[in-house]
Design an enzyme around this catalytic site. Structure first.
Site, PDB file in Angstrom:
ATOM      1  N   GLY A 123     -31.692  39.936  29.264  1.00 48.77           N
ATOM      2  CA  GLY A 123     -30.377  39.815  29.874  1.00 48.77           C
ATOM      3  C   GLY A 123     -30.261  40.473  31.228  1.00 48.77           C
ATOM      4  O   GLY A 123     -29.168  40.594  31.772  1.00 48.77           O
ATOM      5  N   GLY A 133     -31.847  39.410  33.984  1.00 46.34           N
ATOM      6  CA  GLY A 133     -32.200  38.487  35.054  1.00 46.34           C
ATOM      7  C   GLY A 133     -33.645  38.620  35.484  1.00 46.34           C
ATOM      8  O   GLY A 133     -33.998  38.281  36.612  1.00 46.34           O
ATOM      9  N   SER A 172     -37.201  35.269  28.973  1.00 46.37           N
ATOM     10  CA  SER A 172     -37.459  34.021  28.250  1.00 46.37           C
ATOM     11  C   SER A 172     -38.701  33.309  28.787  1.00 46.37           C
ATOM     12  O   SER A 172     -39.515  32.798  28.014  1.00 46.37           O
ATOM     13  CB  SER A 172     -36.242  33.091  28.315  1.00 46.37           C
ATOM     14  OG  SER A 172     -35.906  32.772  29.653  1.00 46.37           O
ATOM     15  N   GLU A 227     -37.814  25.108  28.008  1.00 44.36           N
ATOM     16  CA  GLU A 227     -36.500  25.712  28.224  1.00 44.36           C
ATOM     17  C   GLU A 227     -35.452  24.657  28.560  1.00 44.36           C
ATOM     18  O   GLU A 227     -34.310  24.734  28.109  1.00 44.36           O
ATOM     19  CB  GLU A 227     -36.572  26.775  29.317  1.00 44.36           C
ATOM     20  CG  GLU A 227     -35.303  27.608  29.386  1.00 44.36           C
ATOM     21  CD  GLU A 227     -35.526  29.015  29.897  1.00 44.36           C
ATOM     22  OE1 GLU A 227     -34.532  29.651  30.281  1.00 44.36           O
ATOM     23  OE2 GLU A 227     -36.670  29.497  29.909  1.00 44.36           O
ATOM     24  N   ASP A 283     -39.364  30.773  37.397  1.00 43.65           N
ATOM     25  CA  ASP A 283     -39.634  31.877  36.473  1.00 43.65           C
ATOM     26  C   ASP A 283     -40.974  31.711  35.778  1.00 43.65           C
ATOM     27  O   ASP A 283     -41.769  32.646  35.667  1.00 43.65           O
ATOM     28  CB  ASP A 283     -38.515  31.982  35.436  1.00 43.65           C
ATOM     29  CG  ASP A 283     -37.174  32.304  36.055  1.00 43.65           C
ATOM     30  OD1 ASP A 283     -37.127  32.604  37.265  1.00 43.65           O
ATOM     31  OD2 ASP A 283     -36.154  32.235  35.335  1.00 43.65           O
TER      32      ASP A 283
END
Length: 390
Positions: free
Chosen positions: A123, A125, A129, A161, A173
């Site tokens: 969470g 940033g 994930s 994702e 990412d």
């Protein structure tokens, strides 16, 4: 977070057999270039020392068993031939989505036992994930001898994702997690996935890049990210171009006038941010190549103003980090990542690190916020196998 020996022992106790190896994939922080990746633009992330690690063993019976040392609850058991997009599974959707994406791409993944642990703040940033997705794909690529390159692994993670979890992220990412190298920032062209490792030796310049985790949690699946992506796509359509990447910075003012005549003002703002942030990536690369790292500070500040005012994805805590850091003598600062909380980065003289960190912490206390997490971003290696077969 457990070490490799503990992870191996935990896996063995959980599944009754030793893992075939342990893999790691890092979180990332983005130096410059935000909300540009889904517009075919430029980004410049670097990998963090914080990683997701996976102990993995193959199965041949179609069973996928997933467990995390970081999340309460038992083993999540799934059938690989029954995996379906948007079917939930919480945190397990990320590794399960990778298995689904690999099988959709024609790879014969027949099952696996996987245990995950992560030091990437969730969470914040910092792409926790993507680290889960990339480490899962790396392990399965090795164990099933799929022959995928690091960029191909990243694209599969993004597909997991996007299509399986349902978050419309760009590819930055996953590319950062899979492809970054130690001591470098990654200049990535998200259109064709060409990349260049740009030397980013902060210590040699007497500098530090601090990550300030506001501890305000955000969720990109809440619609705000998707709304901005749709607005960018609307702007490109109105301008008659494929993506905002196709709009040169020199033509931005004229394009904004055109958009103002017929589009919602939010579309005008989004377009201005994306095209100017692409330009800021090019500015920072030129400065790093010239050895003028300090001069990147004002560009970071400009990027934050654009994210705050044009894209409107900042929040009071992120703005406070930037203002407090700059007031205390930082060279520049900006929010990083998807926004609505998460983290900011601060470029500081090494000698000013403690002064700036203290000023930010005191500003949070004065404002009644919980204490932020502050740590240096050391440009680190991308995904890799870290333990041999047991």
């Amino acid at each position: 977070m457990t070490d490799n020996a503990e992870l191996t022992a935990s896996f063995t106790q959980l599944y009754g057999t030793a893992p075939e190896g342990i893999w790691a994939a890092p979180g990332r922080v983005n130096l410059i270039g935000e909300y540009t990746d889904f517009n075919d633009g430029f980004v410049m992330p670097l990998a963090l020392p914080h990683t997701a690690r996976a102990a993995v063993a193959r199965r041949t019976d179609g069973q996928l068993r997933l467990h995390s040392t970081d999340v309460p609850g038992g083993v999540v058991s799934l059938r690989v031939d029954e995996l379906a997009p948007h079917s939930g599974h919480g945190w397990a959707a990320y590794p399960a989505g990778v298995v689904w994406a690999l099988r959709e791409a024609g790879h014969d993944v027949t099952g696996a036992d996987i245990q995950l642990t992560s030091s990437v703040p969730v969470g914040a940033g910092l792409s926790s994930s993507a680290a889960l997705e990339v480490v899962t794909a790396l392990a399965l690529n090795d164990l099933f001898q799929l022959g995928l390159s690091a960029p191909e692994i990243a694209v599969l993670g993004q597909r997991a994702e996007n299509a399986f979890v349902g978050v419309p992220c760009g590819v930055m990412d996953q590319m950062a997690s899979a492809c970054c190298t130690e001591g470098h920032a990654l200049h990535l062209d998200t259109r064709d996935l060409t990349l260049r490792q740009v030397p980013f030796d902060l210590a040699a310049h007497g500098l530090k890049l601090l990550v300030v985790d506001t501890r305000v949690k955000h969720a990109l699946g809440d619609g705000a990210y998707a709304e901005r992506r749709a607005g960018c796509e609307a702007g490109a359509r109105a301008l008659g171009i494929g993506t905002l990447r196709d709009l040169p910075y020199e033509d931005l003012d004229a394009a904004l006038e055109t958009l103002a005549a017929g589009e919602d003002e939010s579309v005008v703002r989004y377009v201005r941010h994306v095209v100017s942030d692409n330009h800021r990536v090019e500015q920072v690369i030129a400065l790093l190549d010239a050895g003028e790292v300090r001069a990147a500070g004002p560009v970071l500040n400009e990027g934050h103003v654009s994210l705050r005012d044009d894209l409107r994805v900042s929040c009071p805590e992120l703005d406070l980090v930037v203002s407090a850091a700059n007031d205390a003598g930082a060279l520049g600062a900006r929010m990083t990542g998807g926004g609505f909380g998460g983290s900011a980065i601060v470029l500081v003289e090494e000698a000013m690190e403690d002064t700036v960190a203290k000023a930010v912490s005191e500003a949070f206390t004065s404002a009644g916020h919980a204490a932020p997490g502050i740590f240096p971003a050391v440009p680190s290696a991308g995904g890799r196998r870290i333990a041999p077969a047991a």
